[in-house]
Design a protein around this motif. Structure first.
Motif, PDB file in Angstrom:
ATOM      1  N   PHE A 389     -14.979 -15.478 -12.080  1.00  0.00           N
ATOM      2  CA  PHE A 389     -14.036 -16.530 -12.458  1.00  0.00           C
ATOM      3  C   PHE A 389     -14.542 -17.324 -13.662  1.00  0.00           C
ATOM      4  CE2 PHE A 389     -12.301 -20.904 -11.668  1.00  0.00           C
ATOM      5  CZ  PHE A 389     -10.964 -20.596 -11.832  1.00  0.00           C
ATOM      6  N   GLN A 390     -13.689 -17.466 -14.662  1.00  0.00           N
ATOM      7  CA  GLN A 390     -13.943 -18.265 -15.870  1.00  0.00           C
ATOM      8  C   GLN A 390     -15.005 -17.682 -16.805  1.00  0.00           C
ATOM      9  OE1 GLN A 390     -12.630 -21.948 -16.579  1.00  0.00           O
ATOM     10  NE2 GLN A 390     -11.027 -20.775 -15.572  1.00  0.00           N
ATOM     11  N   LEU A 391     -15.735 -16.661 -16.370  1.00  0.00           N
ATOM     12  CA  LEU A 391     -16.876 -16.190 -17.164  1.00  0.00           C
ATOM     13  C   LEU A 391     -16.730 -14.749 -17.647  1.00  0.00           C
ATOM     14  CD1 LEU A 391     -19.878 -17.598 -15.030  1.00  0.00           C
ATOM     15  CD2 LEU A 391     -18.545 -18.762 -16.801  1.00  0.00           C
ATOM     16  N   GLU A 392     -15.523 -14.191 -17.618  1.00  0.00           N
ATOM     17  CA  GLU A 392     -15.421 -12.756 -17.877  1.00  0.00           C
ATOM     18  C   GLU A 392     -14.908 -12.373 -19.259  1.00  0.00           C
ATOM     19  OE1 GLU A 392     -12.688 -10.475 -15.528  1.00  0.00           O
ATOM     20  OE2 GLU A 392     -11.399 -12.183 -15.128  1.00  0.00           O
ATOM     21  N   SER A 393     -14.506 -13.317 -20.087  1.00  0.00           N
ATOM     22  CA  SER A 393     -14.041 -12.941 -21.425  1.00  0.00           C
ATOM     23  C   SER A 393     -15.225 -12.503 -22.281  1.00  0.00           C
ATOM     24  CB  SER A 393     -13.324 -14.118 -22.091  1.00  0.00           C
ATOM     25  OG  SER A 393     -14.250 -15.135 -22.424  1.00  0.00           O
ATOM     26  N   SER A 394     -14.942 -11.735 -23.315  1.00  0.00           N
ATOM     27  CA  SER A 394     -16.023 -11.230 -24.173  1.00  0.00           C
ATOM     28  C   SER A 394     -16.763 -12.374 -24.856  1.00  0.00           C
ATOM     29  CB  SER A 394     -15.458 -10.262 -25.216  1.00  0.00           C
ATOM     30  OG  SER A 394     -14.454 -10.899 -25.998  1.00  0.00           O
ATOM     31  N   GLY A 395     -16.001 -13.394 -25.284  1.00  0.00           N
ATOM     32  CA  GLY A 395     -16.641 -14.547 -25.924  1.00  0.00           C
ATOM     33  C   GLY A 395     -17.540 -15.305 -24.964  1.00  0.00           C
ATOM     34  N   MET A 396     -17.088 -15.460 -23.727  1.00  0.00           N
ATOM     35  CA  MET A 396     -17.898 -16.154 -22.727  1.00  0.00           C
ATOM     36  C   MET A 396     -19.152 -15.348 -22.394  1.00  0.00           C
ATOM     37  SD  MET A 396     -18.517 -18.720 -20.798  1.00  0.00           S
ATOM     38  CE  MET A 396     -17.207 -19.806 -20.237  1.00  0.00           C
ATOM     39  N   LYS A 397     -19.024 -14.033 -22.333  1.00  0.00           N
ATOM     40  CA  LYS A 397     -20.203 -13.191 -22.057  1.00  0.00           C
ATOM     41  C   LYS A 397     -21.256 -13.365 -23.152  1.00  0.00           C
ATOM     42  CE  LYS A 397     -17.817  -9.573 -19.418  1.00  0.00           C
ATOM     43  NZ  LYS A 397     -17.365  -8.172 -19.405  1.00  0.00           N
ATOM     44  N   GLU A 398     -20.780 -13.440 -24.380  1.00  0.00           N
ATOM     45  CA  GLU A 398     -21.706 -13.653 -25.503  1.00  0.00           C
ATOM     46  C   GLU A 398     -22.393 -15.012 -25.383  1.00  0.00           C
ATOM     47  OE1 GLU A 398     -21.479 -14.028 -30.376  1.00  0.00           O
ATOM     48  OE2 GLU A 398     -19.864 -13.000 -29.306  1.00  0.00           O
ATOM     49  N   LEU A 399     -21.614 -16.016 -25.005  1.00  0.00           N
ATOM     50  CA  LEU A 399     -22.168 -17.358 -24.820  1.00  0.00           C
ATOM     51  C   LEU A 399     -23.173 -17.380 -23.668  1.00  0.00           C
ATOM     52  CD1 LEU A 399     -22.151 -20.325 -25.635  1.00  0.00           C
ATOM     53  CD2 LEU A 399     -20.127 -20.666 -24.205  1.00  0.00           C
ATOM     54  N   LEU A 400     -22.874 -16.668 -22.602  1.00  0.00           N
ATOM     55  CA  LEU A 400     -23.794 -16.580 -21.460  1.00  0.00           C
ATOM     56  C   LEU A 400     -25.134 -15.969 -21.876  1.00  0.00           C
ATOM     57  CD1 LEU A 400     -21.297 -15.348 -18.729  1.00  0.00           C
ATOM     58  CD2 LEU A 400     -22.766 -17.343 -18.462  1.00  0.00           C
ATOM     59  N   ARG A 401     -25.065 -14.904 -22.657  1.00  0.00           N
ATOM     60  CA  ARG A 401     -26.306 -14.240 -23.089  1.00  0.00           C
ATOM     61  C   ARG A 401     -27.120 -15.140 -24.012  1.00  0.00           C
ATOM     62  NH1 ARG A 401     -22.989  -9.327 -22.614  1.00  0.00           N
ATOM     63  NH2 ARG A 401     -22.013  -9.760 -24.625  1.00  0.00           N
ATOM     64  N   SER A 402     -26.432 -15.972 -24.785  1.00  0.00           N
ATOM     65  CA  SER A 402     -27.148 -16.890 -25.682  1.00  0.00           C
ATOM     66  C   SER A 402     -27.742 -18.069 -24.920  1.00  0.00           C
ATOM     67  CB  SER A 402     -26.197 -17.414 -26.764  1.00  0.00           C
ATOM     68  OG  SER A 402     -25.694 -16.370 -27.554  1.00  0.00           O
TER      69      SER A 402
END
Length: 596
Positions: A389-402
């Motif tokens: 939930f809320q964390l599955e978009s490609s942009g969010m995944k990139e932000l998570l990794r950063s």
């Protein structure tokens, strides 16, 4: 023609047989019916008897029945205090013995909130919401941990309306209910998408079917859509209409007026001759009109008396009864609306827990999972969050990794950071670099450290703006909420008054005017990007819960996700690909094995 799907060339289209379909004057009626003067006069008298004065200025609460010899206020206090005792016991189980100071903080906060709620006359509202949420929980219908600013209320937490501890996460009650601004509290509730209608049915039975109704919403003719509708009615070739419609810029607030001024081709078509000119002229006249009525996605009005005594109702084509008044009009009448939202993710969580129980015998209490789980943060840090939930978009995944979240507060921040405002500024980079120690966090004033430390000097939350105003400029939190609203709405005159008030208040706290001006400019600039931390914390909790399930029970979680998304081909393809990426085998349907 638009309504009936016909064209103006259709001989059988709906049309008026004469040009006299309007309310005629008294003189016109006398001329048309000279022998019936008395009847015409009587119609005026009948009309005068049909007077209905709408009452404004007070709320019409549903009747919440309480036991004899106890008031709404007393029942609310009793239930909230009992709830606080339970919540503190849970906190002690999780964190160890609580100091008297901590217990006193919770007791004083609850007492403060209850006084405001009762003084504003909202005890019944809280009891009603708590009641239907309790029904949902007892009926095994999952309820979200909170939504919007309501998560900032300890009273709501104690009544189990929300499941986020506002003191633990620094959430502010006045962001939810401002004692200086009398307006109804707004508690939006997320329910499991499969159980939402059952809760609505319970409410209708409890308060009376005539007293409960869903709310209408009107789809309106927007710039592009009205061109297509009018073009279809005028029987202009689709290719030509499509070309003209695509000349209108995309966006939620684009008008034809603005589009024609900005787009040369549209201007040329409007000033020329031919069908395009007529198309644009008629489209301008119809733009913004209601095109169709439908059911509001979440709104439900509950009244103390049959709703027909307050407003008109109507039936949709499928037989659903709706109000004819919109949400805003209903609120002006003092009727109480509640928001019942269906959230698919809650259904996924419920089914995941069911599968875990069936396949492993393990019973997982999703509300009591540890918030310091290493595997969950590892999954998030690697961006393996498809279906989360809320964390599955490609942009969010990139932000998570950063960002590489390591504590729950990082997830809360992520929900707030991943929005156009912060992403378009340098806030995200400052936050990430501050978290990883690449830059030293600096504060304009030492007093700001306690407020901005958790976000590495970045003003990320609206609540931080309120705290800055409170601590540095001696605002009350109620006043600070007014400042927060003014920043969000960009009201320059109001902001000018607040600036003077802020500088004056800061001076009393030994902050020089120059620094106070810089600070006010800072909160004006970045406060506009600020997000409601209460909402962010509540949705971060659902995000964490789904990430936890995926990290520890991947097969059951993905099975639940596939089941819930089975009607969506694109999502099913994506989920199957994710399963294969995770090493989970997808078997074909089997009449002996499949649980269909």
């Amino acid at each position: 023609c638009i309504q009936t799907g016909k064209t103006i060339d259709d001989e059988k289209r709906l049309r008026f047989s004469a040009n006299e379909f309007y309310f005629k004057s008294f003189a016109e009626m006398q001329q048309a019916l000279p022998d019936y003067t008395d009847a015409i006069t009587n119609t005026v008298q009948v009309a005068q008897l049909c007077q209905y004065e709408m009452e404004f200025g007070h709320y019409r609460y549903p009747v919440f029945h309480v036991p004899e010899n106890i008031s709404l206020n007393e029942l609310l206090t009793k239930n909230a205090e009992a709830g606080l005792k339970t919540r503190l016991e849970q906190k002690e189980d999780e964190e160890g013995p609580l100091s008297e100071e901590v217990i006193r903080e919770y007791e004083e906060r609850l007492s403060f909130e209850l006084k405001i709620i009762q003084d504003m006359g909202f005890a019944g509202y809280f009891l009603i919401v708590a009641d239907f949420i309790e029904y949902a929980r007892s009926s095994d219908i999952p309820v979200g941990p909170g939504r919007g600013s309501a998560a900032g209320s300890l009273t709501a937490f104690c009544l189990r309306i929300t499941n986020i501890d506002p003191i633990k996460y620094g959430l502010i009650f006045e962001r939810f209910l401002n004692p200086q601004r009398i307006s109804m509290p707004d508690i939006d509730i997320d329910f499991c998408i499969n159980g939402r209608d059952e809760v609505i049915h319970y409410v209708a039975e409890k308060y009376g079917r005539d007293n409960v109704c869903q709310i209408v919403t009107f789809g309106r003719m927007k710039a592009r859509a009205v061109i297509r509708d009018v073009g279809r009615a005028l029987n202009i070739p689709l290719k030509e209409v499509d070309h003209i419609a695509k000349l209108v810029p995309e966006g939620p607030n684009v008008s034809l007026e603005r589009a024609i001024q900005e787009e040369r081709e549209l201007k040329r078509l409007e000033e020329g001759e031919g069908p395009a000119k007529k198309l644009l002229r008629i489209s301008r006249g119809l733009e913004g009109l209601a095109r169709h009525a439908s059911t509001h996605a979440s709104g439900l009005v509950i009244s103390d008396r049959p709703l027909v005594e307050y407003l008109p109702l109507f039936k949709l084509s499928k037989g659903e009864i709706m109000t004819q008044f919109t949400m805003d009009q209903i609120e002006k009448l003092g009727l109480i609306k509640f928001d019942f939202l269906g959230l698919k993710t809650l259904t996924v969580i419920k089914y995941s827990l069911k599968l875990i129980q069936e396949t492993s015998g393990t019973s997982v209490d999703i509300d009591r999972i540890p918030l310091n789980d290493e595997a969950t943060y590892q999954l998030c840090s690697e961006g393996r969050t498809t279906g989360v939930f809320q964390l599955e978009s490609s942009g969010m995944k990139e932000l998570l990794r950063s960002l590489r979240p390591a504590v729950f507060e990082d997830i809360v921040a992520l929900v707030a950071l991943y929005r156009p405002g912060p992403l378009g500024s340098n806030m995200v980079n400052d936050f990430i670099n501050g978290k990883h120690g690449k830059i030293k966090t600096k504060y304009l004033l030492p007093q700001l450290e306690s407020i901005l430390k958790e976000t590495y000097g970045v003003i990320l939350y609206q609540e931080q703006v309120m705290k800055i105003a409170q601590i540095l400029a001696s605002y009350t939190l109620a006043e600070a909420d007014e400042l927060r609203k003014a920043i969000g709405k960009k009201k320059q005159k109001v902001m000018a008054r607040h600036k003077a008030r802020f500088i004056e208040g800061a001076a009393k706290n030994n902050v020089d005017p120059k620094t106070a001006k810089r600070l006010f400019t800072l909160i004006d600039k970045f406060g506009g990007y600020g997000f409601n931390k209460s909402h962010s914390a509540a949705y971060a909790m659902i995000a964490y819960q789904t990430a936890y399930l995926k990290a520890h029970y991947p097969v059951q979680f993905m099975a639940a996700l596939l089941t819930q998304d089975m009607g969506n081909q694109d999502k099913t393809i994506k989920n199957i690909a994710e399963c294969r990426e995770m090493g989970i085998e997808i078997l074909p349907p089997d009449i002996n094995e499949s649980q269909a």
